[in-house]
Design a protein around this motif. Sequence first.
Motif, mmCIF file in Angstrom:
data_model
loop_
_atom_site.group_PDB
_atom_site.id
_atom_site.type_symbol
_atom_site.label_atom_id
_atom_site.label_comp_id
_atom_site.label_asym_id
_atom_site.label_seq_id
_atom_site.Cartn_x
_atom_site.Cartn_y
_atom_site.Cartn_z
ATOM 1 N N ALA A 141 0.834 -1.210 0.000
ATOM 2 C CA ALA A 141 0.000 0.000 0.000
ATOM 3 C C ALA A 141 0.865 1.257 0.000
ATOM 4 C CB ALA A 141 -0.919 -0.019 1.219
ATOM 5 N N VAL A 142 1.942 1.240 0.779
ATOM 6 C CA VAL A 142 2.833 2.408 0.839
ATOM 7 C C VAL A 142 3.479 2.650 -0.535
ATOM 8 C CG1 VAL A 142 5.017 3.224 1.805
ATOM 9 C CG2 VAL A 142 3.282 2.244 3.316
ATOM 10 N N ALA A 143 3.986 1.590 -1.144
ATOM 11 C CA ALA A 143 4.648 1.726 -2.450
ATOM 12 C C ALA A 143 3.663 2.217 -3.509
ATOM 13 C CB ALA A 143 5.263 0.387 -2.866
ATOM 14 N N ALA A 144 2.463 1.638 -3.498
ATOM 15 C CA ALA A 144 1.460 2.020 -4.488
ATOM 16 C C ALA A 144 1.047 3.485 -4.301
ATOM 17 C CB ALA A 144 0.250 1.092 -4.379
ATOM 18 N N THR A 145 0.919 3.898 -3.040
ATOM 19 C CA THR A 145 0.516 5.279 -2.746
ATOM 20 C C THR A 145 1.600 6.259 -3.191
ATOM 21 O OG1 THR A 145 -0.767 4.514 -0.860
ATOM 22 C CG2 THR A 145 -0.196 6.861 -0.920
ATOM 23 N N ILE A 146 2.855 5.957 -2.830
ATOM 24 C CA ILE A 146 3.967 6.842 -3.214
ATOM 25 C C ILE A 146 4.051 6.940 -4.733
ATOM 26 C CG2 ILE A 146 6.477 7.101 -3.250
ATOM 27 C CD1 ILE A 146 6.520 5.862 -0.442
ATOM 28 N N GLY A 147 3.961 5.787 -5.390
ATOM 29 C CA GLY A 147 4.066 5.776 -6.849
ATOM 30 C C GLY A 147 2.938 6.532 -7.512
ATOM 31 N N THR A 148 1.747 6.480 -6.932
ATOM 32 C CA THR A 148 0.594 7.170 -7.518
ATOM 33 C C THR A 148 0.683 8.659 -7.255
ATOM 34 O OG1 THR A 148 -0.765 5.209 -7.180
ATOM 35 C CG2 THR A 148 -1.922 7.296 -7.523
ATOM 36 N N VAL A 149 0.968 9.029 -5.999
ATOM 37 C CA VAL A 149 1.034 10.460 -5.641
ATOM 38 C C VAL A 149 2.151 11.151 -6.419
ATOM 39 C CG1 VAL A 149 1.636 12.018 -3.752
ATOM 40 C CG2 VAL A 149 -0.012 10.180 -3.365
ATOM 41 N N ALA A 150 3.288 10.477 -6.576
ATOM 42 C CA ALA A 150 4.427 11.077 -7.288
ATOM 43 C C ALA A 150 4.337 10.862 -8.786
ATOM 44 C CB ALA A 150 5.725 10.467 -6.751
ATOM 45 N N ASP A 151 3.206 10.330 -9.244
ATOM 46 C CA ASP A 151 2.955 10.124 -10.681
ATOM 47 C C ASP A 151 4.075 9.315 -11.339
ATOM 48 O OD1 ASP A 151 2.333 12.180 -13.635
ATOM 49 O OD2 ASP A 151 1.481 10.264 -12.987
ATOM 50 N N MET A 152 4.343 8.146 -10.754
ATOM 51 C CA MET A 152 5.428 7.293 -11.240
ATOM 52 C C MET A 152 4.945 6.210 -12.202
ATOM 53 S SD MET A 152 8.259 8.193 -9.816
ATOM 54 C CE MET A 152 8.964 9.025 -8.403
ATOM 55 N N HIS A 153 3.688 6.238 -12.561
ATOM 56 C CA HIS A 153 3.167 5.147 -13.397
ATOM 57 C C HIS A 153 3.925 5.055 -14.709
ATOM 58 C CE1 HIS A 153 0.008 3.797 -10.818
ATOM 59 N NE2 HIS A 153 -0.376 5.040 -10.616
ATOM 60 N N GLY A 154 4.330 3.870 -15.032
ATOM 61 C CA GLY A 154 5.090 3.625 -16.252
ATOM 62 C C GLY A 154 6.583 3.800 -16.073
ATOM 63 N N GLN A 155 7.040 4.075 -14.852
ATOM 64 C CA GLN A 155 8.476 4.293 -14.594
ATOM 65 C C GLN A 155 9.070 3.053 -13.955
ATOM 66 O OE1 GLN A 155 9.894 7.119 -15.550
ATOM 67 N NE2 GLN A 155 7.987 8.159 -16.085
ATOM 68 N N PRO A 156 9.773 2.188 -14.713
ATOM 69 C CA PRO A 156 10.305 0.941 -14.140
ATOM 70 C C PRO A 156 11.358 1.179 -13.067
ATOM 71 C CG PRO A 156 10.883 1.119 -16.481
ATOM 72 C CD PRO A 156 10.001 2.260 -16.162
ATOM 73 N N PHE A 158 11.294 2.974 -10.575
ATOM 74 C CA PHE A 158 10.649 3.015 -9.258
ATOM 75 C C PHE A 158 9.972 1.681 -8.957
ATOM 76 C CE2 PHE A 158 8.624 4.646 -5.569
ATOM 77 C CZ PHE A 158 7.360 4.075 -5.528
ATOM 78 N N TRP A 159 9.211 1.141 -9.902
ATOM 79 C CA TRP A 159 8.347 -0.006 -9.613
ATOM 80 C C TRP A 159 9.100 -1.312 -9.498
ATOM 81 C CZ3 TRP A 159 3.877 1.200 -7.732
ATOM 82 C CH2 TRP A 159 3.298 2.430 -8.095
ATOM 83 N N VAL A 160 10.209 -1.463 -10.219
ATOM 84 C CA VAL A 160 10.967 -2.726 -10.110
ATOM 85 C C VAL A 160 11.581 -2.856 -8.719
ATOM 86 C CG1 VAL A 160 12.949 -4.000 -10.977
ATOM 87 C CG2 VAL A 160 11.356 -2.971 -12.596
ATOM 88 N N PRO A 161 12.321 -1.862 -8.207
ATOM 89 C CA PRO A 161 12.812 -1.987 -6.825
ATOM 90 C C PRO A 161 11.675 -2.080 -5.811
ATOM 91 C CG PRO A 161 13.946 -0.197 -7.956
ATOM 92 C CD PRO A 161 12.835 -0.620 -8.843
ATOM 93 N N ALA A 162 10.580 -1.332 -6.059
ATOM 94 C CA ALA A 162 9.460 -1.390 -5.116
ATOM 95 C C ALA A 162 8.864 -2.791 -5.055
ATOM 96 C CB ALA A 162 8.377 -0.372 -5.524
ATOM 97 N N SER A 163 8.771 -3.457 -6.194
ATOM 98 C CA SER A 163 8.198 -4.818 -6.209
ATOM 99 C C SER A 163 9.119 -5.795 -5.483
ATOM 100 C CB SER A 163 7.944 -5.275 -7.649
ATOM 101 O OG SER A 163 9.151 -5.468 -8.327
#
Lengths: 182, 104
Positions: A141-156, A158-163
């Motif tokens: 939830a924290v990772a998804a929230t940070i990624g959404t608020v910071a508009d990181m969608h489509g940015q690997p 951020f999302w690869v280390p977060a996963s």
Amino acid sequence: MPIARSHQPSGISARPGPGVPLANLASRCQHGNMEDRSSPLSPEQARSDLKRAAELSRRVRSRARLARVQTMALAVGFSASLLAFGLITPLAWRVFVCVVLMVLPLAVVQWRKRASAIEPYPPPPPGGWMAYPLATPVVYAVAATIGTVADMHGQPWFWVPASIVVAMPLVVLALWQWRHDR
Amino acid sequence: MTGSHPRHELDNQLTHPVRLSIVAALADVQHAEFALIRDSVEITESMLSKQVALLEETGYVRVEKGRVGRHARTWLSLTADGRAAYRRHLNALRAIAGRDLTHP
């Protein structure tokens, strides 16, 4: 794999020797051809019993190595789910991912219920059993929230280390289960 | 020669080969399905049911019934007493197995 078979002894009162099929033992018990309990058990018969017991324990135990596999499946599922959430931009896909995420633990529970045998529970890990499965959705939830608020969608980047971070609590739990596997 | 023979430490319930096999099969798992034990020990369902009932009466085995989907399932597990009895029985067997044949 059947236990090694050998010629069945002819004496009906003698305790069978090594390698006698268990089915024959069951038949002998059913028809009352049990050993005289006052007669001493020979070392050979004791060794046969020990060998048979060890083989049976091993045979059933080999069907029960599920806990760490299920834990890793959950870890991979959560990790993949966050990756999909972050890298796939249509909103409908994100909703779909969240629905799958809710179904995933239920599917793992059903998978476990269908197992023929469950391995013995190892001692609880540091922090207790629930700390790790509960930490995972929190980190998610924290990772998804940070990624959404910071508009990181489509940015690997951020999302690869977060996963990977999301998977860590359950990976640690799976390693604990594997380490204490008897 | 003084001292008791280790056969006196054998558990009366577990001297029966099928009951010993059932307990041995359950010794290394948390619980196992009835069908798996039946197939592993290589006995009929009725024989397994009968022996499990005796072990349950003794307090060595626990029987739990449930459902997975539409299918009824029966699970067998050893109780703490059952595990302790099995350990004692194995220790007695090891003592007999390692016993010098010159000492009856």
